[in-house]
Design a protein around this motif. Structure first.
Motif, mmCIF file in Angstrom:
data_model
loop_
_atom_site.group_PDB
_atom_site.id
_atom_site.type_symbol
_atom_site.label_atom_id
_atom_site.label_comp_id
_atom_site.label_asym_id
_atom_site.label_seq_id
_atom_site.Cartn_x
_atom_site.Cartn_y
_atom_site.Cartn_z
ATOM 1 N N ILE A 177 0.845 -1.203 0.000
ATOM 2 C CA ILE A 177 0.000 0.000 0.000
ATOM 3 C C ILE A 177 0.875 1.246 0.000
ATOM 4 C CG2 ILE A 177 -1.683 1.322 1.345
ATOM 5 C CD1 ILE A 177 -2.785 -1.383 2.343
ATOM 6 N N GLY A 178 1.916 1.253 0.843
ATOM 7 C CA GLY A 178 2.823 2.390 0.876
ATOM 8 C C GLY A 178 3.480 2.632 -0.466
ATOM 9 N N ALA A 179 3.860 1.542 -1.161
ATOM 10 C CA ALA A 179 4.474 1.673 -2.482
ATOM 11 C C ALA A 179 3.488 2.256 -3.487
ATOM 12 C CB ALA A 179 4.968 0.316 -2.954
ATOM 13 N N ALA A 180 2.213 1.820 -3.411
ATOM 14 C CA ALA A 180 1.192 2.351 -4.320
ATOM 15 C C ALA A 180 0.988 3.849 -4.083
ATOM 16 C CB ALA A 180 -0.122 1.598 -4.120
ATOM 17 N N VAL A 181 1.050 4.262 -2.823
ATOM 18 C CA VAL A 181 0.926 5.694 -2.499
ATOM 19 C C VAL A 181 2.091 6.480 -3.105
ATOM 20 C CG1 VAL A 181 0.959 7.375 -0.618
ATOM 21 C CG2 VAL A 181 -0.428 5.294 -0.406
ATOM 22 N N VAL A 182 3.290 5.909 -3.042
ATOM 23 C CA VAL A 182 4.451 6.561 -3.659
ATOM 24 C C VAL A 182 4.237 6.704 -5.166
ATOM 25 C CG1 VAL A 182 6.907 6.289 -4.235
ATOM 26 C CG2 VAL A 182 6.112 5.824 -1.912
ATOM 27 N N GLY A 183 3.778 5.619 -5.794
ATOM 28 C CA GLY A 183 3.510 5.683 -7.231
ATOM 29 C C GLY A 183 2.469 6.728 -7.572
ATOM 30 N N ALA A 184 1.413 6.795 -6.751
ATOM 31 C CA ALA A 184 0.360 7.787 -6.978
ATOM 32 C C ALA A 184 0.896 9.202 -6.817
ATOM 33 C CB ALA A 184 -0.796 7.539 -6.007
ATOM 34 N N ALA A 185 1.755 9.418 -5.817
ATOM 35 C CA ALA A 185 2.323 10.751 -5.586
ATOM 36 C C ALA A 185 3.162 11.199 -6.776
ATOM 37 C CB ALA A 185 3.165 10.735 -4.315
ATOM 38 N N PHE A 186 3.985 10.298 -7.309
ATOM 39 C CA PHE A 186 4.806 10.653 -8.469
ATOM 40 C C PHE A 186 3.935 10.904 -9.700
ATOM 41 C CE2 PHE A 186 8.305 9.473 -5.887
ATOM 42 C CZ PHE A 186 9.468 9.952 -6.495
ATOM 43 N N ALA A 187 2.883 10.087 -9.866
ATOM 44 C CA ALA A 187 1.990 10.281 -11.005
ATOM 45 C C ALA A 187 1.238 11.611 -10.904
ATOM 46 C CB ALA A 187 1.000 9.114 -11.092
ATOM 47 N N MET A 247 15.637 -3.524 -7.712
ATOM 48 C CA MET A 247 16.334 -3.074 -8.909
ATOM 49 C C MET A 247 16.390 -4.156 -9.973
ATOM 50 S SD MET A 247 17.864 -0.356 -10.155
ATOM 51 C CE MET A 247 17.090 -0.726 -11.738
ATOM 52 N N VAL A 248 16.552 -5.405 -9.555
ATOM 53 C CA VAL A 248 16.570 -6.507 -10.518
ATOM 54 C C VAL A 248 15.231 -6.586 -11.253
ATOM 55 C CG1 VAL A 248 16.638 -9.019 -10.755
ATOM 56 C CG2 VAL A 248 18.339 -7.865 -9.341
ATOM 57 N N LEU A 249 14.118 -6.446 -10.533
ATOM 58 C CA LEU A 249 12.810 -6.476 -11.179
ATOM 59 C C LEU A 249 12.648 -5.293 -12.130
ATOM 60 C CD1 LEU A 249 10.000 -7.681 -11.537
ATOM 61 C CD2 LEU A 249 9.222 -6.242 -9.639
ATOM 62 N N VAL A 250 13.055 -4.111 -11.705
ATOM 63 C CA VAL A 250 12.937 -2.926 -12.561
ATOM 64 C C VAL A 250 13.743 -3.116 -13.839
ATOM 65 C CG1 VAL A 250 13.525 -0.475 -12.764
ATOM 66 C CG2 VAL A 250 12.390 -1.326 -10.703
ATOM 67 N N MET A 251 14.945 -3.704 -13.725
ATOM 68 C CA MET A 251 15.758 -3.969 -14.916
ATOM 69 C C MET A 251 15.034 -4.913 -15.871
ATOM 70 S SD MET A 251 18.694 -2.426 -15.223
ATOM 71 C CE MET A 251 19.671 -3.551 -16.217
ATOM 72 N N LEU A 252 14.424 -5.950 -15.324
ATOM 73 C CA LEU A 252 13.697 -6.909 -16.161
ATOM 74 C C LEU A 252 12.514 -6.243 -16.848
ATOM 75 C CD1 LEU A 252 13.066 -9.786 -17.134
ATOM 76 C CD2 LEU A 252 11.806 -10.158 -14.999
ATOM 77 N N LEU A 253 11.750 -5.457 -16.094
ATOM 78 C CA LEU A 253 10.580 -4.793 -16.668
ATOM 79 C C LEU A 253 10.978 -3.753 -17.709
ATOM 80 C CD1 LEU A 253 8.383 -4.338 -13.456
ATOM 81 C CD2 LEU A 253 8.176 -6.079 -15.239
ATOM 82 N N ALA A 254 12.076 -3.035 -17.462
ATOM 83 C CA ALA A 254 12.547 -2.030 -18.409
ATOM 84 C C ALA A 254 13.001 -2.674 -19.713
ATOM 85 C CB ALA A 254 13.688 -1.220 -17.796
ATOM 86 N N TRP A 255 13.464 -3.919 -19.626
ATOM 87 C CA TRP A 255 13.872 -4.652 -20.822
ATOM 88 C C TRP A 255 12.648 -5.076 -21.640
ATOM 89 C CZ3 TRP A 255 13.785 -10.251 -21.772
ATOM 90 C CH2 TRP A 255 14.479 -10.608 -22.923
ATOM 91 N N LEU A 256 11.518 -5.326 -20.950
ATOM 92 C CA LEU A 256 10.311 -5.792 -21.623
ATOM 93 C C LEU A 256 9.484 -4.659 -22.200
ATOM 94 C CD1 LEU A 256 9.199 -8.530 -19.051
ATOM 95 C CD2 LEU A 256 10.265 -8.894 -21.289
ATOM 96 N N PHE A 257 9.417 -3.519 -21.459
ATOM 97 C CA PHE A 257 8.629 -2.380 -21.955
ATOM 98 C C PHE A 257 9.110 -1.100 -21.303
ATOM 99 C CE2 PHE A 257 6.231 -4.505 -18.515
ATOM 100 C CZ PHE A 257 6.185 -3.473 -17.577
ATOM 101 N N ASP A 258 8.652 0.039 -21.809
ATOM 102 C CA ASP A 258 9.031 1.334 -21.260
ATOM 103 C C ASP A 258 8.403 1.521 -19.878
ATOM 104 O OD1 ASP A 258 10.487 1.985 -23.500
ATOM 105 O OD2 ASP A 258 8.799 2.991 -24.495
ATOM 106 N N LEU A 259 9.211 1.977 -18.929
ATOM 107 C CA LEU A 259 8.685 2.242 -17.608
ATOM 108 C C LEU A 259 7.724 3.432 -17.644
ATOM 109 C CD1 LEU A 259 11.958 1.872 -15.494
ATOM 110 C CD2 LEU A 259 10.118 0.195 -15.742
ATOM 111 N N PRO A 260 6.646 3.389 -16.849
ATOM 112 C CA PRO A 260 5.656 4.492 -16.864
ATOM 113 C C PRO A 260 6.133 5.697 -16.070
ATOM 114 C CG PRO A 260 4.998 2.830 -15.297
ATOM 115 C CD PRO A 260 6.231 2.290 -15.967
ATOM 116 N N LEU A 261 7.317 6.172 -16.370
ATOM 117 C CA LEU A 261 7.908 7.311 -15.684
ATOM 118 C C LEU A 261 8.136 8.432 -16.684
ATOM 119 C CD1 LEU A 261 10.473 5.371 -13.517
ATOM 120 C CD2 LEU A 261 8.809 6.951 -12.564
ATOM 121 N N GLY A 262 8.230 9.642 -16.165
ATOM 122 C CA GLY A 262 8.517 10.783 -17.034
ATOM 123 C C GLY A 262 7.471 11.860 -16.885
#
Length: 263
Positions: A177-187, A247-262
């Motif tokens: 839940i805390g991680a989802a809140v962080v994602g929501a704050a950045f979005a 970080m390992v998961l983020v690397m794998l996901l970044a290899w599969l598709f563009d991260l929803p950041l920016g």
């Protein structure tokens, strides 16, 4: 010591750990370039040294040699991008497999994860930018803090008692839940889209599993901490195991598709 006091006896080390991660993260974000690479290389080499020392405590020279090899691989890969990480990084797990040690295969696999994480931190800062780096650090720290307090206040069933007896399902879910809140704050701040809210709990879970894996390894090797380099807090791997998994998961996901950041 009463149960109520004992429940919070590791609060200070965790707060200090979070502060260390924040300071290290801030330094990494602002310095960049070769200074950033040197810092990441140092952290990676120390974690590899701790793994080697844990699995073969009677051969300190082997631990130093493998740590030096890891540092060299990091510098070669990041300093000369034409050299692929997949060429140099396997040298480190091969070195673990070539020397007699306990939990040999597990340590070799974890060493590869540490190297990939170090590489990923450099790439994330260098290619994705400051915001992506801050998002990752925030997800790891907030999920850990939320999990800590929820687990000790709410208690309840254990997440994986055979490996990590202190972790509860309430703390694990609170971390998501805390991680989802962080994602929501950045979005909401314009630094990502709605998928960042979905992605963040998965990254937090990967961080939690990084912590679980290290706990499992230490139990199998009969060790309380990865080292005593940080007085009162254990070793560098103890402090950065969750970041490694995330970080390992983020690397794998970044290899599969563009991260929803920016923005």
């Amino acid at each position: 010591m009463s149960p109520a006091v004992d429940r919070w006896n590791d609060l200070k080390p965790r707060v200090a750990s979070a502060a260390v991660m924040l300071v290290v993260g801030a330094i990494e974000v602002w310095l960049g370039g070769w200074w950033f690479l040197i810092l990441i290389t140092l952290l990676t080499a120390v974690m590899i040294w701790e793994l080697a020392r844990l699995s073969q405590p009677n051969q300190p020279q082997h631990a130093l040699a493998i740590a030096a090899l890891a540092a060299l691989c990091m510098l070669v890969d990041e300093g000369w991008p034409s050299v692929s990480a997949w060429i140099v990084f396997p040298l480190v797990p091969l070195a673990f497999m070539a020397t007699p040690r306990r939990q040999q295969k597990a340590v070799a696999i974890i060493s590869m994860a540490v190297l990939i994480s170090g590489h990923g931190l450099f790439v994330l800062r260098d290619e994705e930018g400051t915001i992506a780096f801050l998002w990752l650090i925030s997800v790891v720290i907030i999920s850990d803090v939320m999990g800590y307090f929820a687990g000790r206040i709410l208690g309840g069933p254990k997440f994986w008692p055979a490996i990590s007896p202190k972790k509860t399902w309430s703390g694990t879910v609170a971390g998501w839940i805390g991680a989802a809140v962080v994602g929501a704050a950045f979005a909401l701040c314009g630094h990502g889209n709605g998928w960042l809210i979905v992605l963040s709990p998965f990254v937090a879970f990967a961080g939690q599993m990084g912590d679980i894996v290290e706990s499992w390894l230490k139990r199998r090797l009969g060790a309380k901490d990865s080292s005593n380099l940080i007085p009162g807090h254990g070793g560098v791997l103890d402090r950065f195991d969750a970041l490694t998994g995330a970080m390992v998961l983020v690397m794998l996901l970044a290899w599969l598709f563009d991260l929803p950041l920016g923005g």
